[in-house]
Scaffold this motif. Sequence first.
Motif, PDB file in Angstrom:
ATOM      1  N   PHE A   1       2.176 -18.480  -9.426  1.00 59.87           N
ATOM      2  CA  PHE A   1       0.772 -18.430  -9.054  1.00 59.87           C
ATOM      3  C   PHE A   1       0.644 -17.363  -7.979  1.00 59.87           C
ATOM      4  O   PHE A   1       1.519 -17.218  -7.122  1.00 59.87           O
ATOM      5  N   LEU A   2      -0.404 -16.590  -8.048  1.00 53.97           N
ATOM      6  CA  LEU A   2      -0.634 -15.478  -7.147  1.00 53.97           C
ATOM      7  C   LEU A   2      -1.968 -15.694  -6.451  1.00 53.97           C
ATOM      8  O   LEU A   2      -2.880 -16.280  -7.041  1.00 53.97           O
ATOM      9  N   HIS A   3      -2.098 -15.225  -5.247  1.00 52.99           N
ATOM     10  CA  HIS A   3      -3.437 -15.206  -4.667  1.00 52.99           C
ATOM     11  C   HIS A   3      -3.640 -13.945  -3.871  1.00 52.99           C
ATOM     12  O   HIS A   3      -2.704 -13.378  -3.315  1.00 52.99           O
ATOM     13  N   HIS A   4      -4.878 -13.480  -3.926  1.00 57.33           N
ATOM     14  CA  HIS A   4      -5.247 -12.266  -3.214  1.00 57.33           C
ATOM     15  C   HIS A   4      -6.710 -12.348  -2.812  1.00 57.33           C
ATOM     16  O   HIS A   4      -7.478 -13.116  -3.386  1.00 57.33           O
ATOM     17  N   PRO A   5      -7.094 -11.555  -1.826  1.00 55.92           N
ATOM     18  CA  PRO A   5      -8.489 -11.592  -1.382  1.00 55.92           C
ATOM     19  C   PRO A   5      -9.414 -10.952  -2.412  1.00 55.92           C
ATOM     20  O   PRO A   5      -8.991 -10.146  -3.232  1.00 55.92           O
ATOM     21  N   CYS A   6     -10.669 -11.324  -2.331  1.00 58.44           N
ATOM     22  CA  CYS A   6     -11.716 -10.700  -3.137  1.00 58.44           C
ATOM     23  C   CYS A   6     -12.455  -9.739  -2.212  1.00 58.44           C
ATOM     24  O   CYS A   6     -13.118 -10.188  -1.275  1.00 58.44           O
ATOM     25  N   PRO A   7     -12.327  -8.435  -2.433  1.00 57.83           N
ATOM     26  CA  PRO A   7     -12.890  -7.469  -1.492  1.00 57.83           C
ATOM     27  C   PRO A   7     -14.385  -7.661  -1.221  1.00 57.83           C
ATOM     28  O   PRO A   7     -14.825  -7.520  -0.087  1.00 57.83           O
TER      29      PRO A   7
ATOM     30  N   LEU B   1     -14.003 -16.053  -0.813  1.00 56.13           N
ATOM     31  CA  LEU B   1     -13.335 -16.465  -2.046  1.00 56.13           C
ATOM     32  C   LEU B   1     -11.872 -16.042  -2.027  1.00 56.13           C
ATOM     33  O   LEU B   1     -11.527 -14.972  -1.529  1.00 56.13           O
ATOM     34  N   THR B   2     -11.030 -16.877  -2.590  1.00 53.82           N
ATOM     35  CA  THR B   2      -9.625 -16.539  -2.796  1.00 53.82           C
ATOM     36  C   THR B   2      -9.384 -16.525  -4.297  1.00 53.82           C
ATOM     37  O   THR B   2      -9.737 -17.472  -5.006  1.00 53.82           O
TER      38      THR B   2
ATOM     39  N   LEU C   1      -0.728 -11.430  -2.492  1.00 51.60           N
ATOM     40  CA  LEU C   1      -0.823 -10.021  -2.855  1.00 51.60           C
ATOM     41  C   LEU C   1      -1.981  -9.387  -2.086  1.00 51.60           C
ATOM     42  O   LEU C   1      -2.980 -10.047  -1.806  1.00 51.60           O
ATOM     43  N   PRO C   2      -1.880  -8.096  -1.789  1.00 49.78           N
ATOM     44  CA  PRO C   2      -2.975  -7.437  -1.067  1.00 49.78           C
ATOM     45  C   PRO C   2      -4.190  -7.151  -1.944  1.00 49.78           C
ATOM     46  O   PRO C   2      -5.290  -6.950  -1.447  1.00 49.78           O
TER      47      PRO C   2
ATOM     48  N   ASP D   1      -5.069  -3.997 -11.006  1.00 47.31           N
ATOM     49  CA  ASP D   1      -5.422  -2.669 -10.496  1.00 47.31           C
ATOM     50  C   ASP D   1      -4.233  -1.721 -10.627  1.00 47.31           C
ATOM     51  O   ASP D   1      -4.401  -0.572 -11.052  1.00 47.31           O
ATOM     52  N   ALA D   2      -3.046  -2.183 -10.277  1.00 48.02           N
ATOM     53  CA  ALA D   2      -1.849  -1.328 -10.361  1.00 48.02           C
ATOM     54  C   ALA D   2      -1.521  -0.990 -11.812  1.00 48.02           C
ATOM     55  O   ALA D   2      -1.100   0.136 -12.100  1.00 48.02           O
ATOM     56  N   LEU D   3      -1.723  -1.934 -12.718  1.00 44.80           N
ATOM     57  CA  LEU D   3      -1.463  -1.657 -14.142  1.00 44.80           C
ATOM     58  C   LEU D   3      -2.374  -0.558 -14.679  1.00 44.80           C
ATOM     59  O   LEU D   3      -2.004   0.171 -15.593  1.00 44.80           O
ATOM     60  N   LEU D   4      -3.561  -0.469 -14.101  1.00 42.33           N
ATOM     61  CA  LEU D   4      -4.535   0.529 -14.537  1.00 42.33           C
ATOM     62  C   LEU D   4      -4.509   1.799 -13.684  1.00 42.33           C
ATOM     63  O   LEU D   4      -5.360   2.667 -13.832  1.00 42.33           O
ATOM     64  N   GLY D   5      -3.521   1.874 -12.765  1.00 42.74           N
ATOM     65  CA  GLY D   5      -3.380   3.062 -11.936  1.00 42.74           C
ATOM     66  C   GLY D   5      -4.389   3.142 -10.809  1.00 42.74           C
ATOM     67  O   GLY D   5      -4.664   4.219 -10.294  1.00 42.74           O
ATOM     68  N   GLU D   6      -4.923   1.979 -10.415  1.00 42.68           N
ATOM     69  CA  GLU D   6      -5.891   1.949  -9.309  1.00 42.68           C
ATOM     70  C   GLU D   6      -5.198   1.351  -8.083  1.00 42.68           C
ATOM     71  O   GLU D   6      -4.365   0.481  -8.196  1.00 42.68           O
ATOM     72  N   GLY D   7      -5.615   1.785  -6.941  1.00 43.80           N
ATOM     73  CA  GLY D   7      -5.130   1.187  -5.696  1.00 43.80           C
ATOM     74  C   GLY D   7      -3.738   1.432  -5.341  1.00 43.80           C
ATOM     75  O   GLY D   7      -2.757   1.587  -5.793  1.00 43.80           O
TER      76      GLY D   7
END
Length: 177
Positions: free
Chosen positions: A12-18, A23-24, A165-166, A171-177
Motif C-alpha cells: 500500500f502506498l500513500h502520497h499527498p494530493c497537491p 486528502l491522502t 511517496l512524494p 507520474d514517473a511512468l509517464l515521464g512527469e515529475g
Amino acid sequence: MSLPSAPHQVEFLHHPCPDYPHLTAWGIRVDGTDLRVLVAEATRALWGRELEEEDDDTPQEREEFLLRQHAPLYFDDDADGALARAHFLGGAQPELLDGDLYLLGCRCGIDACWPLSATVRATATEVTWSGFHQVHRPEWGELPMGPYVFARPAYDAALAAPVPLPQDPVDALLGEG
C-alpha cells in the motif's frame, strides 16, 4: 490438509494530493506493479473498441488515458491511516470479510465516479482479491486480472506501514515529475 498458498505480495502506498492537502491518496502495488498498470493492461482492448472513433489520440495520449483512468483512493483527514486500513479490511469487522470493495477511484477525487471494484475475501490466514470489474461498464464483465491471494499477516503489515511517496508513482511512468 495443506496450507493455503499466498503467491502474491501487496504494497500500500500513500502520497499527498497537491491540489487538496486535506486528502491522502492510497495506491496499491501487486507484486511490485502499480494496480493501475494492471488495470490498463486488462482494459486496453475494451477501451480500444470504445475509443476507435476518437482516433485523434497519439499513442502516448492513449497510454496516459489508460494509466490515469483510475486514481488512488482518497481519504479525508486520514493522517494516521485508520480510515484506509478500515476500508481495505472491510470496515468494522476486519477479522472476516466477504464482499466488494473499491480498490481504486476516479481522478476527479470522487471515488464512486469511476471505481475499480473487486470481491475481497479475508480469513485469518489470507486475503483474496478477485472478480475485478468497472461498475459503470457492466458490459465489460469481469476484467482479466487476478485473482490475487495475499498472506494475511503480510497484508496487515503492508496496511500498517504504507510506503510514503512524494508524488503519484504514475507520474514517473509517464515521464512527469
